[in-house]
Design a protein around this motif. Structure first.
Motif, PDB file in Angstrom:
ATOM      1  N   UNK A   1      71.028   1.478   6.459  1.00  0.00           N
ATOM      2  CA  UNK A   1      70.621   2.870   6.365  1.00  0.00           C
ATOM      3  C   UNK A   1      69.760   3.228   7.569  1.00  0.00           C
ATOM      4  N   UNK A   2      69.893   4.462   8.023  1.00  0.00           N
ATOM      5  CA  UNK A   2      69.106   4.942   9.156  1.00  0.00           C
ATOM      6  C   UNK A   2      67.645   5.061   8.754  1.00  0.00           C
ATOM      7  N   UNK A   3      66.778   4.897   9.721  1.00  0.00           N
ATOM      8  CA  UNK A   3      65.346   5.015   9.490  1.00  0.00           C
ATOM      9  C   UNK A   3      64.931   6.441   9.824  1.00  0.00           C
ATOM     10  N   UNK A   4      64.231   7.075   8.918  1.00  0.00           N
ATOM     11  CA  UNK A   4      63.721   8.421   9.153  1.00  0.00           C
ATOM     12  C   UNK A   4      62.347   8.293   9.793  1.00  0.00           C
ATOM     13  N   UNK A   5      62.279   8.519  11.105  1.00  0.00           N
ATOM     14  CA  UNK A   5      61.024   8.336  11.819  1.00  0.00           C
ATOM     15  C   UNK A   5      60.025   9.446  11.528  1.00  0.00           C
ATOM     16  N   UNK A   6      60.485  10.523  10.898  1.00  0.00           N
ATOM     17  CA  UNK A   6      59.587  11.636  10.590  1.00  0.00           C
ATOM     18  C   UNK A   6      59.171  11.647   9.117  1.00  0.00           C
ATOM     19  N   UNK A   7      59.469  10.570   8.410  1.00  0.00           N
ATOM     20  CA  UNK A   7      59.185  10.508   6.981  1.00  0.00           C
ATOM     21  C   UNK A   7      57.692  10.622   6.689  1.00  0.00           C
ATOM     22  N   UNK A   8      56.864  10.060   7.562  1.00  0.00           N
ATOM     23  CA  UNK A   8      55.425  10.034   7.317  1.00  0.00           C
ATOM     24  C   UNK A   8      54.653  10.810   8.380  1.00  0.00           C
ATOM     25  N   UNK A   9      55.246  11.866   8.935  1.00  0.00           N
ATOM     26  CA  UNK A   9      54.531  12.699   9.897  1.00  0.00           C
ATOM     27  C   UNK A   9      53.397  13.429   9.179  1.00  0.00           C
ATOM     28  N   UNK A  10      52.294  13.584   9.868  1.00  0.00           N
ATOM     29  CA  UNK A  10      51.142  14.277   9.301  1.00  0.00           C
ATOM     30  C   UNK A  10      50.654  15.313  10.298  1.00  0.00           C
ATOM     31  N   UNK A  11      50.347  16.477   9.793  1.00  0.00           N
ATOM     32  CA  UNK A  11      49.736  17.514  10.614  1.00  0.00           C
ATOM     33  C   UNK A  11      48.253  17.520  10.305  1.00  0.00           C
ATOM     34  N   UNK A  12      47.460  17.674  11.332  1.00  0.00           N
ATOM     35  CA  UNK A  12      46.030  17.700  11.096  1.00  0.00           C
ATOM     36  C   UNK A  12      45.281  17.522  12.398  1.00  0.00           C
ATOM     37  N   UNK A  13      43.997  17.387  12.268  1.00  0.00           N
ATOM     38  CA  UNK A  13      43.144  17.227  13.438  1.00  0.00           C
ATOM     39  C   UNK A  13      42.251  16.020  13.248  1.00  0.00           C
ATOM     40  N   UNK A  14      41.831  15.469  14.362  1.00  0.00           N
ATOM     41  CA  UNK A  14      40.915  14.350  14.355  1.00  0.00           C
ATOM     42  C   UNK A  14      39.787  14.681  15.313  1.00  0.00           C
ATOM     43  N   UNK A  15      38.580  14.519  14.853  1.00  0.00           N
ATOM     44  CA  UNK A  15      37.438  14.737  15.737  1.00  0.00           C
ATOM     45  C   UNK A  15      36.355  13.738  15.377  1.00  0.00           C
ATOM     46  N   UNK A  16      35.496  13.455  16.337  1.00  0.00           N
ATOM     47  CA  UNK A  16      34.383  12.558  16.090  1.00  0.00           C
ATOM     48  C   UNK A  16      33.255  12.922  17.035  1.00  0.00           C
ATOM     49  N   UNK A  17      32.067  12.548  16.653  1.00  0.00           N
ATOM     50  CA  UNK A  17      30.898  12.785  17.483  1.00  0.00           C
ATOM     51  C   UNK A  17      30.269  11.442  17.792  1.00  0.00           C
ATOM     52  N   UNK A  18      29.741  11.327  18.998  1.00  0.00           N
ATOM     53  CA  UNK A  18      29.116  10.081  19.413  1.00  0.00           C
ATOM     54  C   UNK A  18      27.833  10.403  20.153  1.00  0.00           C
ATOM     55  N   UNK A  19      26.850   9.552  19.956  1.00  0.00           N
ATOM     56  CA  UNK A  19      25.592   9.712  20.682  1.00  0.00           C
ATOM     57  C   UNK A  19      25.675   9.102  22.077  1.00  0.00           C
ATOM     58  N   UNK A  20      26.754   8.378  22.368  1.00  0.00           N
ATOM     59  CA  UNK A  20      26.905   7.718  23.663  1.00  0.00           C
ATOM     60  C   UNK A  20      27.368   8.736  24.709  1.00  0.00           C
ATOM     61  N   UNK A  21      26.862   8.572  25.916  1.00  0.00           N
ATOM     62  CA  UNK A  21      27.271   9.462  27.001  1.00  0.00           C
ATOM     63  C   UNK A  21      28.629   9.024  27.537  1.00  0.00           C
TER      64      UNK A  21
END
Length: 63
Positions: free
Chosen positions: A23-43
């Motif tokens: 069977x073919x593999x559905x590469x879009x089966x687990x696609x997720x829409x969203x954003x990722x952000x993080x903050x760091x105290x390091x320069x």
């Protein structure tokens, strides 16, 4: 011929058995829409320095 012999029978269309069909593999089966952000105290300079030291470390896979 310098690159080995040429056999036209090997070039004929080959058919696969229906029992061996995978069977073919559905590469879009687990696609997720969203954003990722993080903050760091390091320069930025500190982060670049850390990246440089990580690149200088030997890989465990090479040993």
């Amino acid at each position: 011929m310098g690159f080995g012999s040429y056999d036209e029978s090997e070039q004929q269309q080959q058919t696969a058995d229906d029992d061996d069909t995978v069977e073919a593999v559905n590469v879009h089966e687990h696609d997720h829409d969203g954003q990722l952000s993080f903050e760091s105290d390091a320069s930025t300079d500190e982060l670049v320095s850390q990246l440089g030291s990580m690149k200088d470390e030997p890989d465990d896979e090479d040993e």
